[in-house]
Write an enzyme that holds these catalytic residues in place. Structure first.
Site, PDB file in Angstrom:
ATOM      1  N   SER A 155       0.868  -1.184   0.000  1.00 15.96           N
ATOM      2  CA  SER A 155       0.000   0.000   0.000  1.00 15.96           C
ATOM      3  C   SER A 155       0.902   1.230   0.000  1.00 15.96           C
ATOM      4  CB  SER A 155      -0.865  -0.024   1.264  1.00 15.96           C
ATOM      5  OG  SER A 155      -1.470   1.233   1.472  1.00 15.96           O
ATOM      6  N   TYR A 168      -2.079  -0.678  10.235  1.00 18.99           N
ATOM      7  CA  TYR A 168      -2.196  -1.034   8.809  1.00 18.99           C
ATOM      8  C   TYR A 168      -0.927  -0.621   8.057  1.00 18.99           C
ATOM      9  CZ  TYR A 168      -3.926  -1.107   3.989  1.00 18.99           C
ATOM     10  OH  TYR A 168      -4.071  -1.354   2.642  1.00 18.99           O
TER      11      TYR A 168
END
Ligand SMILES: NC(=O)c1ccc[n+]([C@@H]2O[C@H](COP(=O)([O-])OP(=O)(O)OC[C@H]3O[C@@H](n4cnc5c(N)ncnc54)[C@H](OP(=O)(O)O)[C@@H]3O)[C@@H](O)[C@H]2O)c1
Length: 249
Positions: A155, A168
């Site tokens: 990501s 995350y």
């Protein structure tokens, strides 16, 4: 050149055995359908059996190779569960030509100071520890392939930290580290290539959860990203190794 410009031949993945985690929804579902549509036997791994069964039915209805279903909850699974999975896959298939680490959760959006430690652990367990355990126990099957590809899903916040993205973001930094370490380890002695791929903003449940105020129609559908996934999974990406790649550039 963007990875999305890749044109996959129809039979790109004929005869290949590819495991996809998080295959029941979002990008993983699109990848499972796309891989099967290009000839692969797909092992559908994920949390919700009903979603995996729906993908199974879709593949069969489209005339694809019969997939396998392996439900597992990465949040609660322990090393022995992954070992058992690897043993069953070894008995059934004997090798693995592709492994897409895709399953993940967003976790809490909060400052580090107020992050619930249990939630932090849960995100690490699902987003980072599960890919480690899967990789560890599936390496012998990947080594048995003459041309295997491992894709870790990253990501943007796993490459440059951002406030409130907490566990995350850190789990994705960990994914990049795991990718690099594993890539270096297998380079000299196996036919396995290992890369990370950041799909970029994609219209899925996770994206809608992360950006509730955003108009989702502005983001591509998961199916539109598939040229990048097909390229990395198929033989045309031989020699691409230890790279941190972006699908949408
Ligand atoms: N969408 C984006 O804009 C975007 C951007 C950058 C990176 N990514 C990354 O892309 C990957 C896929 O994301 P997505 O957007 O497709 O998300 P998604 O639609 O929420 O799908 C996530 C998948 O992971 C599975 N999963 C979640 N928790 C699990 C668990 N405990 N055990 C096993 N499987 C579990 C889900 O299964 P269930 O449905 O059964 O829960 C689902 O199939 C993730 O790694 C994400 O971090 C996405």
């Amino acid at each position: 050149m963007s990875l999305l410009d890749y044109h996959a031949p129809e039979q790109l993945l004929d005869g290949r055995i590819i495991l996809v985690t998080g295959a029941g929804d979002g990008i993983g579902k699109a990848a499972a359908l796309s891989f099967a549509g290009h000839g692969a036997t797909v092992i559908l791994v994920g949390k919700t059996s009903a979603k995996l069964e729906a993908v199974y039915d879709q593949i069969m209805a489209a005339g694809g190779p019969q997939p396998a279903i392996y439900p597992i909850h990465f949040g609660g699974a322990v090393a022995r569960d992954y070992q058992n999975m690897a043993q069953k896959l070894d008995e059934e298939f004997g090798r693995l030509d592709g492994l897409l680490h895709n399953a993940g959760i967003l976790g809490p959006h909060s400052p580090v100071e107020s992050t619930d430690p249990d939630k932090w652990q849960e995100v690490m367990q699902i987003n980072l520890n599960a890919p480690f355990l899967l990789s560890k126990y599936l390496l012998p099957l990947l080594s048995a392939s003459s041309d295997a590809s491992v894709i870790f899903t990253s990501s943007a916040v796993g490459r440059h930290g951002r406030a409130y993205w907490g566990a995350y973001a850190v789990s994705k930094f960990g994914i990049e580290g795991l990718m690099q370490v594993l890539a270096d380890e297998v380079e000299a002695t196996t036919n396995i290539r290992v890369n990370s791929l950041n799909p970029g903003a994609t219209d899925t449940a996770m994206r809608r959860q992360a950006y509730p105020a955003e108009d989702p129609s502005g983001n591509p559908q998961a199916a539109q990203l598939m040229p990048a996934y097909l390229y990395l999974m198929g033989p045309d990406s031989r020699g691409v190794h230890a790279q941190a790649l972006d699908a949408q550039t």
